[in-house]
Design a protein around this motif. Structure first.
Motif, PDB file in Angstrom:
ATOM      1  N   SER A   1       0.833  -1.212  -0.046  1.00  0.00           N
ATOM      2  CA  SER A   1       0.088   0.031  -0.096  1.00  0.00           C
ATOM      3  C   SER A   1       0.738   1.222  -0.042  1.00  0.00           C
ATOM      4  CB  SER A   1      -0.832  -0.186   1.343  1.00  0.00           C
ATOM      5  OG  SER A   1      -1.422   1.081   1.547  1.00  0.00           O
ATOM      6  N   ARG A   2       0.660   1.985  -0.804  1.00  0.00           N
ATOM      7  CA  ARG A   2       1.307   3.660  -0.966  1.00  0.00           C
ATOM      8  C   ARG A   2       0.212   4.674  -0.872  1.00  0.00           C
ATOM      9  NH1 ARG A   2       5.078   1.979  -5.902  1.00  0.00           N
ATOM     10  NH2 ARG A   2       5.136   4.227  -6.146  1.00  0.00           N
ATOM     11  N   PRO A   3      -0.090   4.922   0.494  1.00  0.00           N
ATOM     12  CA  PRO A   3      -0.985   5.915   0.573  1.00  0.00           C
ATOM     13  C   PRO A   3      -0.875   7.331   0.084  1.00  0.00           C
ATOM     14  CG  PRO A   3      -0.162   5.312   2.781  1.00  0.00           C
ATOM     15  CD  PRO A   3       0.172   4.581   1.633  1.00  0.00           C
ATOM     16  N   VAL A   4       0.611   7.666   0.109  1.00  0.00           N
ATOM     17  CA  VAL A   4       1.009   8.922  -0.396  1.00  0.00           C
ATOM     18  C   VAL A   4       0.524   9.208  -1.613  1.00  0.00           C
ATOM     19  CG1 VAL A   4       2.616  10.511  -0.630  1.00  0.00           C
ATOM     20  CG2 VAL A   4       2.600   9.543   1.592  1.00  0.00           C
ATOM     21  N   GLU A   5       0.869   8.221  -2.667  1.00  0.00           N
ATOM     22  CA  GLU A   5       0.568   8.374  -3.973  1.00  0.00           C
ATOM     23  C   GLU A   5      -0.986   7.997  -4.559  1.00  0.00           C
ATOM     24  OE1 GLU A   5       3.153   6.238  -2.728  1.00  0.00           O
ATOM     25  OE2 GLU A   5       5.118   6.850  -3.517  1.00  0.00           O
ATOM     26  N   ALA A   6      -1.328   7.242  -3.435  1.00  0.00           N
ATOM     27  CA  ALA A   6      -2.957   6.796  -3.667  1.00  0.00           C
ATOM     28  C   ALA A   6      -3.736   8.180  -3.289  1.00  0.00           C
ATOM     29  CB  ALA A   6      -3.416   5.767  -2.788  1.00  0.00           C
ATOM     30  N   LEU A   7      -3.520   8.983  -2.259  1.00  0.00           N
ATOM     31  CA  LEU A   7      -4.258  10.016  -1.938  1.00  0.00           C
ATOM     32  C   LEU A   7      -4.703  11.076  -3.129  1.00  0.00           C
ATOM     33  CD1 LEU A   7      -6.108  11.514   0.293  1.00  0.00           C
ATOM     34  CD2 LEU A   7      -3.836  12.753   0.906  1.00  0.00           C
ATOM     35  N   PRO A   8      -3.933  11.733  -3.878  1.00  0.00           N
ATOM     36  CA  PRO A   8      -4.568  12.499  -4.980  1.00  0.00           C
ATOM     37  C   PRO A   8      -5.142  11.628  -6.057  1.00  0.00           C
ATOM     38  CG  PRO A   8      -2.039  12.060  -5.127  1.00  0.00           C
ATOM     39  CD  PRO A   8      -2.501  11.508  -3.948  1.00  0.00           C
ATOM     40  N   VAL A   9      -4.827  10.407  -6.293  1.00  0.00           N
ATOM     41  CA  VAL A   9      -5.733   9.548  -7.195  1.00  0.00           C
ATOM     42  C   VAL A   9      -7.413   9.426  -6.705  1.00  0.00           C
ATOM     43  CG1 VAL A   9      -5.989   7.516  -8.187  1.00  0.00           C
ATOM     44  CG2 VAL A   9      -3.810   8.512  -8.072  1.00  0.00           C
ATOM     45  N   LEU A  10      -7.462   9.073  -5.355  1.00  0.00           N
ATOM     46  CA  LEU A  10      -8.559   8.826  -4.706  1.00  0.00           C
ATOM     47  C   LEU A  10      -9.223  10.229  -4.620  1.00  0.00           C
ATOM     48  CD1 LEU A  10      -7.370   6.614  -1.900  1.00  0.00           C
ATOM     49  CD2 LEU A  10      -8.823   6.011  -3.979  1.00  0.00           C
ATOM     50  N   GLU A  11      -8.661  11.402  -4.501  1.00  0.00           N
ATOM     51  CA  GLU A  11      -9.403  12.658  -4.404  1.00  0.00           C
ATOM     52  C   GLU A  11      -9.918  12.962  -5.861  1.00  0.00           C
ATOM     53  OE1 GLU A  11      -6.837  14.995  -0.945  1.00  0.00           O
ATOM     54  OE2 GLU A  11      -6.179  15.004  -2.810  1.00  0.00           O
ATOM     55  N   VAL A  12      -9.234  12.890  -6.899  1.00  0.00           N
ATOM     56  CA  VAL A  12      -9.688  13.001  -8.310  1.00  0.00           C
ATOM     57  C   VAL A  12     -10.813  12.152  -8.476  1.00  0.00           C
ATOM     58  CG1 VAL A  12      -9.085  12.939 -10.512  1.00  0.00           C
ATOM     59  CG2 VAL A  12      -7.604  14.040  -8.956  1.00  0.00           C
ATOM     60  N   ASN A  13     -10.611  10.793  -7.945  1.00  0.00           N
ATOM     61  CA  ASN A  13     -11.689   9.737  -8.432  1.00  0.00           C
ATOM     62  C   ASN A  13     -13.018  10.296  -7.727  1.00  0.00           C
ATOM     63  OD1 ASN A  13     -12.664   7.136  -9.188  1.00  0.00           O
ATOM     64  ND2 ASN A  13     -12.720   6.890  -7.091  1.00  0.00           N
ATOM     65  N   LEU A  14     -12.889  10.605  -6.573  1.00  0.00           N
ATOM     66  CA  LEU A  14     -14.359  11.280  -5.845  1.00  0.00           C
ATOM     67  C   LEU A  14     -14.696  12.399  -6.497  1.00  0.00           C
ATOM     68  CD1 LEU A  14     -16.240  10.994  -3.436  1.00  0.00           C
ATOM     69  CD2 LEU A  14     -14.886  12.323  -2.162  1.00  0.00           C
ATOM     70  N   ALA A  15     -13.855  13.344  -7.047  1.00  0.00           N
ATOM     71  CA  ALA A  15     -14.495  14.688  -7.430  1.00  0.00           C
ATOM     72  C   ALA A  15     -15.143  13.996  -9.088  1.00  0.00           C
ATOM     73  CB  ALA A  15     -13.227  15.281  -7.890  1.00  0.00           C
ATOM     74  N   LEU A  16     -14.437  13.322  -9.726  1.00  0.00           N
ATOM     75  CA  LEU A  16     -14.864  13.049 -11.121  1.00  0.00           C
ATOM     76  C   LEU A  16     -16.515  12.028 -10.765  1.00  0.00           C
ATOM     77  CD1 LEU A  16     -12.010  11.385 -12.786  1.00  0.00           C
ATOM     78  CD2 LEU A  16     -13.328  13.608 -13.292  1.00  0.00           C
ATOM     79  N   ILE A  17     -16.655  11.077  -9.824  1.00  0.00           N
ATOM     80  CA  ILE A  17     -17.607  10.421  -9.442  1.00  0.00           C
ATOM     81  C   ILE A  17     -19.021  11.362  -9.377  1.00  0.00           C
ATOM     82  CG2 ILE A  17     -18.791   8.938  -7.873  1.00  0.00           C
ATOM     83  CD1 ILE A  17     -16.342   7.286  -7.872  1.00  0.00           C
ATOM     84  N   ARG A  18     -18.530  12.276  -8.207  1.00  0.00           N
ATOM     85  CA  ARG A  18     -19.651  13.431  -7.920  1.00  0.00           C
ATOM     86  C   ARG A  18     -19.866  14.356  -9.245  1.00  0.00           C
ATOM     87  NH1 ARG A  18     -16.799  15.442  -2.478  1.00  0.00           N
ATOM     88  NH2 ARG A  18     -17.947  13.963  -0.968  1.00  0.00           N
TER      89      ARG A  18
END
Length: 179
Positions: A1-18
């Motif tokens: 798991s690499r949470p530092v790298e994952a965080l911006p991806v997850l933030e963008v993913n949430l924004a796109l879904i919304r």
């Protein structure tokens, strides 16, 4: 798991879904849960707590209290509350979650055992714990260990973890008894 790298991806993913699938509540909740877990992994519990409160409230409203997903989101919320040392709120929530999990999932379900284990851990780690809290935590952990051995086997990692937690709770109790 690499949470530092994952965080911006997850933030963008949430924004796109919304933006593009705002009507898909399940997708939004899944993205929020992933983001809250990543924040927790990064030690950003205050931010994770805000999301986890929102996720739990949404699950309660849309799925009901006894739904497996609601119990899981309640478990995640209680975990954040413990990490932020909001002991009373965490213990109260977990007591409710234990009853709901036992009723809807059964006493041997993995999620029920996890909720029980978290309650025991909160009772044992609360700085304002009493001897009765430690006895309750020990009783809960004995039950969890017994059930995990029967359901998952003695060599299962969760069984071994529960045994270590039981030993830790017993050590807390011994310290209180000898003081």
């Amino acid at each position: 798991s690499r949470p530092v790298e994952a965080l911006p991806v997850l933030e963008v993913n949430l924004a796109l879904i919304r933006r593009y699938w705002s009507q898909d509540e399940d997708a939004i909740l899944t993205a929020q849960t992933s983001l809250s877990n990543c924040l927790a992994d990064l030690g950003r519990e205050d931010e994770a707590l805000v999301l986890r409160r929102m996720i739990f409230a949404t699950d309660v409203a849309s799925l009901g209290m006894s739904n497996k997903n609601t119990i899981l989101s309640g478990h995640n919320l209680a975990d954040s509350l413990m990490k932020l040392e909001l002991w009373d709120e965490s213990i109260t929530l977990q007591r409710d979650q234990v009853l709901l999990a036992r009723h809807s999932l059964g006493p041997d379900h993995d999620q029920t055992l996890n909720v029980n284990e978290n309650l025991a851990w909160a009772l044992a780690n609360n700085p304002e714990r009493t001897r009765d809290d430690l006895l309750e935590a020990e009783t809960i952990m004995q039950d969890v260990v017994q059930r995990r051995r029967r359901v998952f086997g003695p060599a299962h990692p969760d069984t071994l973890g529960a045994e270590r937690a039981l030993s830790a709770v017993r050590e807390f109790r011994r310290r209180v008894d000898s003081a």
